[in-house]
Design a protein around this motif. Sequence first.
Motif, short mmCIF file in Angstrom:
data_model
loop_
_atom_site.label_atom_id
_atom_site.label_comp_id
_atom_site.label_asym_id
_atom_site.label_seq_id
_atom_site.Cartn_x
_atom_site.Cartn_y
_atom_site.Cartn_z
N HIS A 174 0.83 -1.21 0.00
CA HIS A 174 0.00 0.00 0.00
C HIS A 174 0.86 1.26 0.00
CE1 HIS A 174 -3.88 -1.77 0.91
NE2 HIS A 174 -3.35 -2.47 1.88
N ASP A 227 -9.59 -1.62 0.68
CA ASP A 227 -8.69 -2.77 0.83
C ASP A 227 -9.51 -4.03 1.11
OD1 ASP A 227 -6.33 -4.09 0.92
OD2 ASP A 227 -5.80 -3.48 2.95
N HIS A 246 -9.93 -7.31 1.25
CA HIS A 246 -9.41 -8.67 1.28
C HIS A 246 -10.51 -9.69 1.56
CE1 HIS A 246 -5.04 -8.00 1.08
NE2 HIS A 246 -5.27 -6.88 1.73
N THR A 247 -11.60 -9.21 2.14
CA THR A 247 -12.68 -10.15 2.51
C THR A 247 -14.03 -9.56 2.14
OG1 THR A 247 -12.81 -9.08 4.65
CG2 THR A 247 -11.43 -11.03 4.52
N ARG A 269 -20.14 -7.65 -0.66
CA ARG A 269 -20.99 -6.77 0.14
C ARG A 269 -20.37 -5.37 0.26
NH1 ARG A 269 -21.14 -5.06 5.25
NH2 ARG A 269 -19.26 -6.22 5.80
N ARG A 294 -5.82 -8.21 -7.21
CA ARG A 294 -5.48 -9.47 -7.87
C ARG A 294 -6.64 -9.91 -8.79
NH1 ARG A 294 -1.79 -12.40 -5.21
NH2 ARG A 294 -1.00 -10.31 -4.90
N GLU A 330 -9.88 -14.17 -7.23
CA GLU A 330 -10.31 -13.91 -5.85
C GLU A 330 -9.46 -14.75 -4.89
OE1 GLU A 330 -14.36 -15.15 -6.35
OE2 GLU A 330 -14.00 -17.10 -5.43
N ASN A 331 -9.42 -14.35 -3.61
CA ASN A 331 -8.71 -15.16 -2.61
C ASN A 331 -9.72 -16.07 -1.91
OD1 ASN A 331 -10.07 -13.63 -0.70
ND2 ASN A 331 -8.33 -12.28 -0.29
N GLY A 332 -9.29 -16.75 -0.85
CA GLY A 332 -10.15 -17.72 -0.20
C GLY A 332 -11.17 -17.09 0.73
N SER A 333 -11.11 -15.79 0.92
CA SER A 333 -12.03 -15.17 1.87
C SER A 333 -13.01 -14.23 1.17
CB SER A 333 -11.25 -14.46 2.97
OG SER A 333 -10.01 -13.99 2.53
N ASP A 361 -6.65 -9.85 -3.12
CA ASP A 361 -5.42 -9.32 -2.56
C ASP A 361 -4.89 -8.19 -3.44
OD1 ASP A 361 -5.44 -10.98 -0.36
OD2 ASP A 361 -4.48 -12.62 -1.45
N HIS A 362 -3.81 -7.60 -2.96
CA HIS A 362 -3.22 -6.46 -3.68
C HIS A 362 -2.81 -6.84 -5.10
CE1 HIS A 362 -1.86 -4.87 0.52
NE2 HIS A 362 -3.15 -5.15 0.45
#
Lengths: 402, 553
Positions: free
Chosen positions: A121, A271, A273-274, A278, A318, A321-324, A328-329
Amino acid sequence: MKFDRRAFLRLGGAACLPLLVPGVRTWAIDEETAATAALGDRVLILVELQGGNDGLNTVIPFRDERYKKLRPKIAVADSHVMDLGNHLGMNDAMANLGESWEAGDACWILGLGYPQPNRSHFRSIEIWETGSDSDENLTDGWLGRLIGSAAGDPQRAADGIVLGGGDSGPLHGDSTRVIHLNDPIQFTRQARAVPDIAHGKDARKALEHLLEMQADIKRSARVIEEKRAKAPDLGVQFPQSKFGKRCEIAASLVTSGVPCPLIKLSHGGFDTHTDQLRRHPQLLTELATGLAALRTALIASGDWDRVLISTYSEFGRRASENGSEGTDHGTAAPHLLLGGRVKGGLAGAQPDLGTLEKNDLVFTTDYRQLYATIEQQWFQLPANPLISRGARPLPVLREKPL
Amino acid sequence: MTRIPVLAQFDSDHLSLKTMLRLPALTRGGWLLSMLLVTTLVSGQVEPATAAESAVDQKIATAIGIDGARHLLGRTIFGAPLDQLQRYSSQTREEAVDCLLETLTTSAVTPLPPWASLTPSKIQQQRGKTAESRKVFQKSMRRWQGELRSWWARELISTPSPLTERLVLMWHGHFTSEMTKVRSAPAMLKQNQLFRQFCSGDFRQLLHRVALDPAMAIYLDTRRSTREKPNENFARELLELYGLGEGNYSETDIQEAARAFTGYRIDNRTGKLRRIRRRHDASEKTVLGVTGSLTATEVVDAVLAQPACAEWISRRFWIEFISPTPDVKVLKQWAQALQQEDWSLRALLRITLLSEAFWSELNHGSLVKSPVDLVVGTMRSLKLEKAPAGQALRTLSRLGQQLFDPPNVAGWPGGHQWIDATTLLGRRQFLTSEIHNLAILNQMQRLPEKDLRPPANDPESEPEMMNPEKSPEKKVQRELPRRIRARDRRRFMPQVLRELEQLWQSLGDSADARSLRLQQWLLPFKPVGTVVEMGSIRDRLGSVLLDPTYQLK
């Protein structure tokens, strides 16, 4: 036409510039200094999307099968996409900007980024804000350098105003005067009580900074108070979100004619990440409703042609998608230009989802092309290798307003 | 005692107090002895003196004085009342610093909020499973958040060990977590207690605990990271902000480290982090040159093994206590010392506070006070410890330092960035009007409960500043007087003024002496603005507090 325009301006030639450069609107020339005239009465409003906005869920390659493969859980459903043409669509959380898109004063510049992307960041926003290469460290913000010798004009309320928190970022510079404020009324009231204390260079740097800040406050408050006393009421309803309130203040500063070429607003929380499906639309909606209200106000006041709004962010996210249920960045992302002189539509090229690098998009447009556009076309300054780094402007502004 | 052989051990070029102060391994006794020898040598004294006499000479010769005491206490314990300052002023640097270090502790004295005793499973129970119960739970969680902030503010204001709190605050800004994201007040409290437990202890343990801290796992998403899709958030900050600093690792290190941090989940029964085998990536990875099927613990060890780590921590101490511009050469020495001292943060703090740089005139007033320095420091200096914490909290938030909510993962940027147009005006507002309210509230709190009328909407009372955005605290603060009624103001102000007058009398024998002492006590330099030299102590004190130099330490 070949001459050193800056030297020309210094010689006081600013007065005849509007005659030489077609399409340059009435610059207030009379009593203003050449330095002020160098930026004209034009205003740049920067909107920082803090945290790294997810470009792929903002301007969406919704017809690309690979998009949904990369994001099985968080791809935006087709029903929530507003078609922009070219197989791209805008997240309908930003539906409030539809009017601007239809009117042709909104432009998405696609795939902005830089080589050897940094995913931190702090480092990446520093790169964006200083206009540096990935492996280069610059201290001054790119607008601090742009305003350069024209900084500190006593006619201005400030060189830059930062609304509602966040640092000066791109406006930072040794000689630029930047003030931060939350509420102009409270600001001017409190500033009256601050004493005038003589100040200058001091080996005690912290003290020097404090005294400078006090003097800046006094000066800015005087100008803001004077202008706002005559401000028109535009009757525009702004959203009550934090960002909406910041837009409202920006509108009041511009429409009351507070002389300040640079305004920065920030909008935090990108940011993601999750839980992106929503959170991200909420952020986009706040952004779009705030900007749409700002646009309405500036059109009503007749200032829309002298304002350019541009978003920026440290990076996109990214591709996969990530697992949550977040991202990610990442790297490249689209950014939005709004304004009476903006040539609406899409500019640049959408990064190809088939040629990812370390799972990230590859930028198609160097972010300094955006800076070159602002430098050379918006503020009509000569290309400065320290600012646009040789990047070429993008064809996203019209010479004449609609 | 023969002097020559001992002296012969020193390289005469480096025989200075400076090098002595940087030798952390010397015991205190040995240190004093060497100091004596050095001073005698330097001062060219030939006659042998008795140790006791020299010790007294030494003490007088290097007593830190009132300026030194203000500098030391301003930077370590948020400033101090004048009597405390005077006690320190007669000590040598070493005595003063050791005296301060003796106050370090590992727990807070303020009673914990009632929910702090709930077990994690009890909290889970309260949360329940229905949408309805969760809504109720969320509401009480917001209340808990406010109570937690008040708890820490109270501790900051009235703790007998402000040095401990200074370190806790430093680590909170270093190993950041924001309660806005973490949400769980109990987890944030645990993290705060962790900082208190290890703030001056073994840095290795601190880093290991932080890596497996539940609030951190929520804040930087470790608890959601899986083998299939590692989340890089924590791994990145561990290398970039917590352990090493930029330039001391590669992107690959981050990606590999992220895999080591997969599969950790918060156990609902214990509230602790647990590694779930099937979610954890146990395959081989290489982080910072260490290869193996690394887990979180081993990655932290790999970070600690990097020379950059001890330097990074030394840098943090320099920036916190000395100036914004660290001397890299000195950092390297400190880093070495830190490792030799088994990573004792107390030892590093001692080195920092006894360094030549710390005491250098050039660094006096070189740091901008943080909002906590300003608010808590002013309250402690003026002995307003009884004033309610809620008032201080609101001011802190308005000045840009909401406790438990740094602006982002890099913590509060600090330095010049504390001061912008809004916060500078806010600081003046605190020093002109809020401080009076605090003084009155401080008086009111001394009375037994029944003497106080419940807060009412008194039209005569002055409205106070509040931040409409920070709704979570409202609930807690409603229990405190939000407004001061004109009647109470009339009733308590005389007592406030009487005490100020006593303070004024205690400052010295003549008005000039008092005036000077007042400035020495509170300002790092001569005032730059106009300081009132006549009239009441209230006006004089007010003008000293409003001088721009009061914003510096």
